[in-house]
Design a protein around this motif. Structure first.
Motif, PDB file in Angstrom:
ATOM      1  N   GLU A 194    -109.209   7.609  -2.666  1.00 41.73           N
ATOM      2  CA  GLU A 194    -108.178   6.679  -2.187  1.00 41.73           C
ATOM      3  C   GLU A 194    -106.979   6.729  -3.122  1.00 41.73           C
ATOM      4  N   THR A 208    -103.485   2.321   1.731  1.00 46.63           N
ATOM      5  CA  THR A 208    -103.192   2.872   3.066  1.00 46.63           C
ATOM      6  C   THR A 208    -103.275   4.398   3.105  1.00 46.63           C
ATOM      7  N   GLU A 209    -103.549   5.020   1.979  1.00 46.75           N
ATOM      8  CA  GLU A 209    -103.583   6.476   1.920  1.00 46.75           C
ATOM      9  C   GLU A 209    -104.841   6.947   1.190  1.00 46.75           C
ATOM     10  N   GLU A 231    -107.315  10.896   0.369  1.00 42.68           N
ATOM     11  CA  GLU A 231    -107.417  12.345   0.441  1.00 42.68           C
ATOM     12  C   GLU A 231    -108.880  12.738   0.564  1.00 42.68           C
ATOM     13  N   ALA A 238    -107.806   5.718  11.197  1.00 44.46           N
ATOM     14  CA  ALA A 238    -107.102   6.655  10.315  1.00 44.46           C
ATOM     15  C   ALA A 238    -106.420   7.715  11.154  1.00 44.46           C
ATOM     16  N   VAL A 275    -102.374  13.298   7.954  1.00 42.89           N
ATOM     17  CA  VAL A 275    -101.018  13.436   7.433  1.00 42.89           C
ATOM     18  C   VAL A 275    -100.834  14.896   7.022  1.00 42.89           C
ATOM     19  N   LYS A 333    -104.755  15.142   3.560  1.00 44.43           N
ATOM     20  CA  LYS A 333    -104.277  13.768   3.380  1.00 44.43           C
ATOM     21  C   LYS A 333    -104.572  12.946   4.624  1.00 44.43           C
ATOM     22  N   LYS A 340    -104.040   8.942   6.447  1.00 45.71           N
ATOM     23  CA  LYS A 340    -103.377   7.636   6.475  1.00 45.71           C
ATOM     24  C   LYS A 340    -104.304   6.634   7.151  1.00 45.71           C
ATOM     25  N   THR A 387    -105.082   3.365   9.103  1.00 49.35           N
ATOM     26  CA  THR A 387    -104.302   2.569  10.063  1.00 49.35           C
ATOM     27  C   THR A 387    -105.067   1.384  10.623  1.00 49.35           C
TER      28      THR A 387
END
Length: 667
Positions: free
Chosen positions: A35, A39-40, A42, A78, A81, A114, A116, A118
């Protein structure tokens, strides 16, 4: 004593020839959820790669090797990205077979995707990383690394502990693989999927080319040493040296022992040179040199210089002070040390003749990527060079029958010059493909070889003269036959200008796709690309089956199809006596629905047709590298040992004939 040491070393070297393991598991991946913020995140894939193997990077051109790709099966809360991104040290070099730049990792591969978040912090993601791995002999089918992450994102940046995925396991004990109940779309009428690993092993080790290539390196060095013997730098020294050892003492046994020691010293000197090359570079570095454009240009220029030296343009010599220093040390020393220094003096004095041969040998073995190849080549070279000194010491009367020095030795040098010039073009071809010059396409390469071997034939017939040639206009019988062979070889290559495969030069010429004009269409194609359908057809026709496990990105598979399958004997057997089933392990077409399997206690998912055929190869035959050929009867039982990459046509014909004989005998 030294003789026993040398023979023991050769015996151990041959014992160390690698056995060709059926199941190969050269890459082990783990996955990690990291993390970056609330919000992001990997998903990080880290792979450990065995020595000699490499994993291809992302976004490679179509028609090339298998690219690494990120595949999603479930994604809630998610979104992706960007694309899968490689990290770390990539190697970027020209692949002369694919004819394109490729990028890959050695030792360690890292890929990052990556994500994101959601869904207010809640996420549920599953899928797999797919990658391709190859070494110099084989390529594995597309391999999947499954991942599944589910949870609640933290309120602040955090890096949880790594979570290891369930990578594909390819253990050596494949007989314990439990087969899954196949779906109706996959299930055959007969149990063609029954494992036959133990039955296959009863026929012996699979037929492969590894030991053949090592023996080839040794005998190539041995032939190089024999050629060096007949050069002006070595041949005149043989009788003088042997006579010296026999006359320096009244004890004939001691003289013979000294001559043996002298020969063994030559072996030790050149073997040390080969071992030094091995220790300095290693297998990976040698293989990298074989495909590196800059070094291939260097090899090309070096061989051209050597060829010019053999033609008589100039003399390649080491500094005279080196020779004088070693010679004076030999005179001052006594016993075994003086004999060793005399052998070292011979090595220095004869360098102008032996240097180009040794240089070409070392350049050629660099393309094998084998850590022991330089030492093995130098061992063969040294044994041939030392052989006459020991034989003439044992049988001194033979000295009287030795041919006298003369112009024939210069003819050998010039002939070697032509050969080095021809092989220099092989290395220029690699650089030409790397830089995209397109000045040495296949037909241009063949045209130059036709001219070179045509001129060699004219030279051997006495139609061309070089600076150090004598004025004798007579052509000896051996020279005539060599000229005949050279001119015939030049004529043989002419159809290649219009696309003929030219199996004799397929390992040297540029790839067929660089040919602008190709009229050759004699290719063998499979009758079936589905295992069960092909087996049922063979049962009805009463014919044995050859299964061809291959891949779209398998270079050695294409070489076998071009160099072996097009042979009339092989083609006739495959098309008339066998039902040929080709199974692409990298076929991307989706199965009607994913199928879960358990392999050595690890659960995996078969998603594509290629996954299905790859699993068949592992579970039924205990192998996972291509090319892989196996002969079956109508019950799915093996008829002979399996066959891997080996372009020996006669060996392939024998492989097919034995299977056919066993099939007919069982009927």
């Amino acid at each position: 004593m030294i003789k026993k040491f040398v023979l023991s070393w050769l015996f151990l070297a041959l014992l160390c020839l690698p056995l060709c393991a059926q199941i190969q598991d050269p890459v082990k991946f783990k996955t990690e959820w990291k993390e970056v913020s609330n919000t992001e995140a990997e998903i990080i894939f880290t792979g450990k790669i065995d020595k000699g193997w490499h994993v291809y990077s992302t976004d490679l051109p179509e028609g090339g090797p298998i690219s690494a790709t990120f595949n999603v099966e479930k994604m809630e809360g998610a979104e992706l990205v960007g694309k899968l991104t490689p990290r770390g040290t990539e190697k970027d070099m020209m692949d002369p077979i694919f004819g394109m730049q490729v990028r890959f990792f050695e030792n360690t591969a890292t890929f990052v995707q990556k994500i994101k978040l959601t869904g207010g912090g809640s996420y549920d993601i599953s899928g797999y990383l797919e990658y391709g791995a190859c070494n110099d002999e084989n390529c594995l089918p597309p391999t999947a690394v499954d991942f599944s992450f589910k949870g609640q994102a933290a309120a602040a940046p955090v890096a949880p502990a790594a979570k290891e995925s369930k990578p594909e396991v390819a253990a050596s004990d494949t007989t314990s693989i439990p087969l899954i109940p196949l779906t109706p779309a996959m299930s055959p009428k007969t149990d063609y999927w029954k494992p036959v690993i133990s039955e296959l092993n009863q026929f012996g080790e699979q037929i492969n080319s590894e030991s053949h290539s090592w023996l080839y390196i040794f005998f190539a060095g041995f032939v190089g040493g024999l050629l060096a013997l007949f050069t002006p730098c070595v041949w005149p020294i043989i009788p003088m040296t042997v006579s010296f050892f026999l006359k320096r003492t009244k004890d004939k046994k001691k003289g013979v022992r000294d001559a043996w020691t002298y020969g063994a010293s030559i072996v030790v000197i050149y073997l040390t040179l080969g071992l030094a090359i091995t220790l300095i570079f290693g297998a990976n570095a040698l293989n990298a040199l074989s495909t590196n454009a800059i070094f291939n240009i260097f090899f090309f220029l070096m061989l051209v210089v050597f060829a010019a030296s053999f033609f008589g343009a100039f003399e390649i010599t080491l500094p005279s002070k080196w020779t004088n220093a070693v010679d004076s040390k030999a005179e001052q020393a006594t016993g075994l040390l003086s004999i060793f220094l005399m052998a070292f003096t011979l090595s220095l004095v004869s360098f102008s003749c032996t240097g180009p041969i040794i240089g070409f040998l070392l350049v050629e073995v660099s393309t094998t990527g084998s850590v022991i190849a330089p030492a093995l080549g130098m061992l063969g070279f040294a044994l041939a060079l030392a052989l006459p000194f020991t034989l003439f010491a044992l049988f001194p009367s033979w000295l009287k029958s030795m041919p006298k020095s003369g112009g024939w030795m210069n003819a050998i040098k010039v002939t070697l010059g032509f050969l080095e010039l021809a092989f220099a073009l092989k290395f220029l071809s690699v650089a030409d493909l790397a830089y995209g010059w397109r000045i040495l396409d296949r037909e241009t390469f063949l045209a130059l070889w036709i001219v070179i071997f045509g001129l060699l034939g004219l030279y051997l017939l006495g139609k061309i003269k070089f600076p150090h040639d004598d004025d004798n206009n007579k052509v000896s019988v051996p020279r005539f036959f060599l000229a005949l062979a050279s001119l015939a070889f030049a004529v043989y290559m002419i159809p290649g200008l219009w696309g003929a495969p030219l199996k004799a030069v397929s390992a040297f010429a540029p790839p067929m796709q660089t040919q602008d004009f190709n009229l050759y269409k004699n290719e063998v194609h499979a009758q079936f690309y589905d295992y069960e359908e092909g087996m049922e057809y063979a049962r009805r026709q009463g014919k044995p089956v050859m299964i061809d496990f291959t891949g779209y990105g398998c270079v050695n598979c294409r070489k076998m199809e071009l160099a072996v399958w097009t042979d009339p004997k092989v083609s006739k057997l495959l098309t008339e006596d066998y039902v040929l089933i080709t199974l692409y392990v990298d076929e991307k077409a989706k199965l009607p629905e994913p199928v879960k399997i358990t392999e050595n206690g690890v659960e995996r998912t078969l998603r594509t047709v290629g996954d299905k055929w790859s699993y068949l190869q592992r579970s039924k035959f205990g192998a996972n590298a291509q090319p892989f050929y196996v002969l079956l009867d109508n019950e799915g039982m093996p008829l002979n040992k399996s066959y891997s990459y080996d372009e020996d046509v006669q060996k392939y014909v024998d492989f097919l004939n034995v299977g056919l004989k066993n099939y007919n005998a069982a009927k």
